[in-house]
Write a protein that holds these residues in place. Structure first.
Motif, short mmCIF file in Angstrom:
data_model
loop_
_atom_site.label_atom_id
_atom_site.label_comp_id
_atom_site.label_asym_id
_atom_site.label_seq_id
_atom_site.Cartn_x
_atom_site.Cartn_y
_atom_site.Cartn_z
N ALA A 137 9.88 -2.70 -11.39
CA ALA A 137 10.04 -1.15 -11.88
C ALA A 137 10.83 -0.03 -10.25
CB ALA A 137 9.07 -0.89 -12.56
N LEU A 138 9.39 0.49 -9.82
CA LEU A 138 9.93 0.54 -8.70
C LEU A 138 11.23 0.84 -7.95
CD1 LEU A 138 8.20 3.63 -7.44
CD2 LEU A 138 7.52 1.83 -6.04
N GLN A 139 11.56 -0.71 -7.30
CA GLN A 139 12.95 -0.46 -6.77
C GLN A 139 13.46 -0.36 -7.52
OE1 GLN A 139 12.86 -4.74 -5.79
NE2 GLN A 139 14.96 -4.25 -4.44
N GLN A 140 14.07 -0.40 -9.20
CA GLN A 140 15.46 0.42 -9.67
C GLN A 140 15.08 1.53 -10.03
OE1 GLN A 140 14.38 -2.30 -13.35
NE2 GLN A 140 15.07 -4.21 -12.65
N GLN A 141 13.62 2.04 -10.30
CA GLN A 141 13.44 3.31 -10.16
C GLN A 141 15.14 4.59 -9.18
OE1 GLN A 141 9.96 5.10 -9.91
NE2 GLN A 141 10.23 7.55 -11.07
N GLN A 142 13.72 3.28 -8.22
CA GLN A 142 14.50 4.39 -7.37
C GLN A 142 16.20 3.97 -6.69
OE1 GLN A 142 13.27 6.38 -4.53
NE2 GLN A 142 11.04 6.36 -6.04
N GLN A 143 16.63 2.76 -7.00
CA GLN A 143 18.19 2.52 -6.87
C GLN A 143 18.26 3.48 -7.82
OE1 GLN A 143 18.94 -1.67 -8.15
NE2 GLN A 143 20.75 -1.98 -7.59
N GLN A 144 18.08 3.16 -9.02
CA GLN A 144 18.96 4.26 -10.27
C GLN A 144 18.87 6.21 -9.30
OE1 GLN A 144 20.67 4.04 -12.56
NE2 GLN A 144 20.43 5.85 -13.78
N LEU A 145 17.91 6.56 -8.90
CA LEU A 145 17.69 7.95 -8.44
C LEU A 145 18.83 8.11 -7.18
CD1 LEU A 145 16.31 10.41 -7.80
CD2 LEU A 145 15.04 9.52 -6.82
N GLY A 146 18.96 6.83 -5.74
CA GLY A 146 19.65 6.43 -5.09
C GLY A 146 21.58 6.29 -5.90
N ASN A 147 21.50 5.78 -6.58
CA ASN A 147 22.83 6.09 -7.28
C ASN A 147 23.25 7.48 -8.27
OD1 ASN A 147 23.02 2.87 -7.40
ND2 ASN A 147 22.33 2.52 -9.00
N LEU A 148 22.70 8.11 -8.64
CA LEU A 148 22.85 9.43 -8.80
C LEU A 148 22.83 10.19 -8.27
CD1 LEU A 148 20.91 9.46 -12.99
CD2 LEU A 148 23.28 9.05 -12.40
N GLN A 149 21.98 10.21 -6.82
CA GLN A 149 22.02 11.22 -5.80
C GLN A 149 24.15 10.87 -5.05
OE1 GLN A 149 18.36 10.33 -3.04
NE2 GLN A 149 17.55 12.28 -4.90
N GLY A 150 24.15 9.60 -4.70
CA GLY A 150 25.24 8.97 -4.56
C GLY A 150 26.40 9.79 -5.09
N MET A 151 25.96 9.91 -6.62
CA MET A 151 27.53 10.48 -6.88
C MET A 151 27.24 11.60 -7.30
SD MET A 151 28.93 7.27 -9.11
CE MET A 151 30.04 8.89 -10.07
N MET A 152 26.93 12.24 -7.30
CA MET A 152 26.02 13.80 -7.05
C MET A 152 27.17 14.82 -5.85
SD MET A 152 22.59 15.03 -7.78
CE MET A 152 22.87 16.75 -7.12
N THR A 153 26.85 13.62 -4.92
CA THR A 153 28.03 13.89 -3.90
C THR A 153 29.34 13.10 -3.71
OG1 THR A 153 25.87 13.92 -2.52
CG2 THR A 153 27.51 13.40 -0.72
N GLN A 154 29.69 11.52 -4.31
CA GLN A 154 31.00 11.17 -4.45
C GLN A 154 31.46 12.22 -5.16
OE1 GLN A 154 30.09 7.57 -4.62
NE2 GLN A 154 29.06 6.69 -2.96
N VAL A 155 30.93 12.49 -5.94
CA VAL A 155 32.50 12.72 -6.87
C VAL A 155 32.52 14.39 -6.68
CG1 VAL A 155 32.15 13.84 -9.31
CG2 VAL A 155 31.77 11.42 -9.09
N PRO A 156 32.05 15.18 -6.69
CA PRO A 156 32.02 16.46 -5.87
C PRO A 156 33.33 16.26 -4.60
CG PRO A 156 30.94 17.13 -6.34
CD PRO A 156 30.87 15.47 -6.07
N ALA A 157 32.56 15.32 -3.36
CA ALA A 157 33.77 15.05 -2.38
C ALA A 157 35.49 15.16 -2.96
CB ALA A 157 32.91 14.27 -1.44
#
Length: 295
Positions: free
Chosen positions: A180-200
């Motif tokens: 569960a912790l791994q999936q939480q961190q993975q989801q957090l990383g995915n959203l953080q990546g989208m926060m950077t990639q979409v504006p870029a």
């Protein structure tokens, strides 16, 4: 004796004077011609469609809304802005899903984990019960059933079984927690990546539009510059031609004898000499007769 006069008082040769008048008249005509100053004034090319699209893309990324412009193309304001940047939805998801909360892993626990644990532990308890039964049967066959030694053997078995059961249960819970912790961190990383990639990606798109718009603007600026240059040349050409003609006229006029600005005035010295010569010729005239009363 030849008559002397000041050459500064001479007009150009009579042959050239009509041409000089035409040059003067042409020059005065040029002075009276209206000048279209606006045509010669440098102008700046405004933003083209690509540049305006790029500007709107950046405004959308910043949540400013639709860009408003005046007749000259100057930005005057924005309408319909939300104030929400393009990365804001992903930031909102991070907060909604409690991805930064230490207890947020619970939302990612498998809904089947309890069933898996319960099933595994029931099977374990069943096997432990079979083990206890086997010990009793062995004790009965060896006539040790019910004695202190048999009690100690059963107590040891139960302690080991309970310890193994606790370890297995902890392992199952730990495995579920890590997943569960791994999936939480993975989801957090995915959203953080989208926060950077979409504006870029949006910024890259805006930069591409801006590059196309810059090329169009430079071309338009070159056109405006050439039009202003052509208007300037159109103004300078008649004046330049007049200057060239005047220079040619001046060169020719300077090489030809000029015409005086007024009639010649006789030289007094020459007049005196002429009068004396006339008197002398009269006195020595052989045909002259003496008048009565003269000696």
């Amino acid at each position: 004796m030849a008559t002397q006069y000041d050459t500064a008082g001479l007009l150009p040769s009579a042959t050239l004077q009509p041409y000089g008048k035409e040059i003067l008249k042409y020059g005065i005509g040029q002075l009276g011609t209206p000048i279209n100053v606006g045509a010669m004034t440098p102008k700046v090319a405004g933003q083209g469609a690509f540049q305006q699209a790029a500007s709107q893309k950046v405004a959308d990324m910043s949540g400013l809304g639709s860009i408003q412009r005046d007749a000259s193309g100057q930005v005057t304001g924005f309408t319909g802005g939300t104030g929400v940047a393009s990365y804001q939805p992903y930031l909102d998801q991070i907060g909604t899903q409690n991805l930064l909360d230490p207890s947020g892993y619970k939302d990612f626990m498998s809904p089947y984990q309890k069933e898996i644990i319960d099933t595994t532990m029931r099977d374990y308890d069943l096997q432990a019960g079979i083990g206890r039964k086997d010990i009793r049967e062995q004790q009965a066959m060896s006539n040790a059933f019910g004695g202190s030694r048999a009690g100690m053997q059963m107590a040891q078995y139960q302690a080991d079984s309970d310890r193994n059961r606790a370890a297995m249960l902890a392992g199952l819970y730990g495995q579920g927690y890590q997943q569960a912790l791994q999936q939480q961190q993975q989801q957090l990383g995915n959203l953080q990546g989208m926060m950077t990639q979409v504006p870029a990606a949006q910024a890259q798109e805006a930069a591409g539009l801006e590059a196309l718009g810059m090329a169009d603007q430079q071309l338009e600026q070159q056109k405006l510059n050439q039009l202003a240059l052509a208007a300037q040349q159109g103004y300078d050409l008649p004046v330049q031609r007049l200057t060239d003609v005047a220079n040619i006229y001046g060169s020719i006029a300077g090489a030809m004898p000029g015409s005086p600005t007024q009639k010649f005035t006789p030289n007094p010295v020459v007049q005196g000499i002429g009068g004396f010569a006339n008197m002398y010729s009269v006195m020595n005239d052989p045909n002259r007769r003496a008048q009565p009363g003269q000696n």
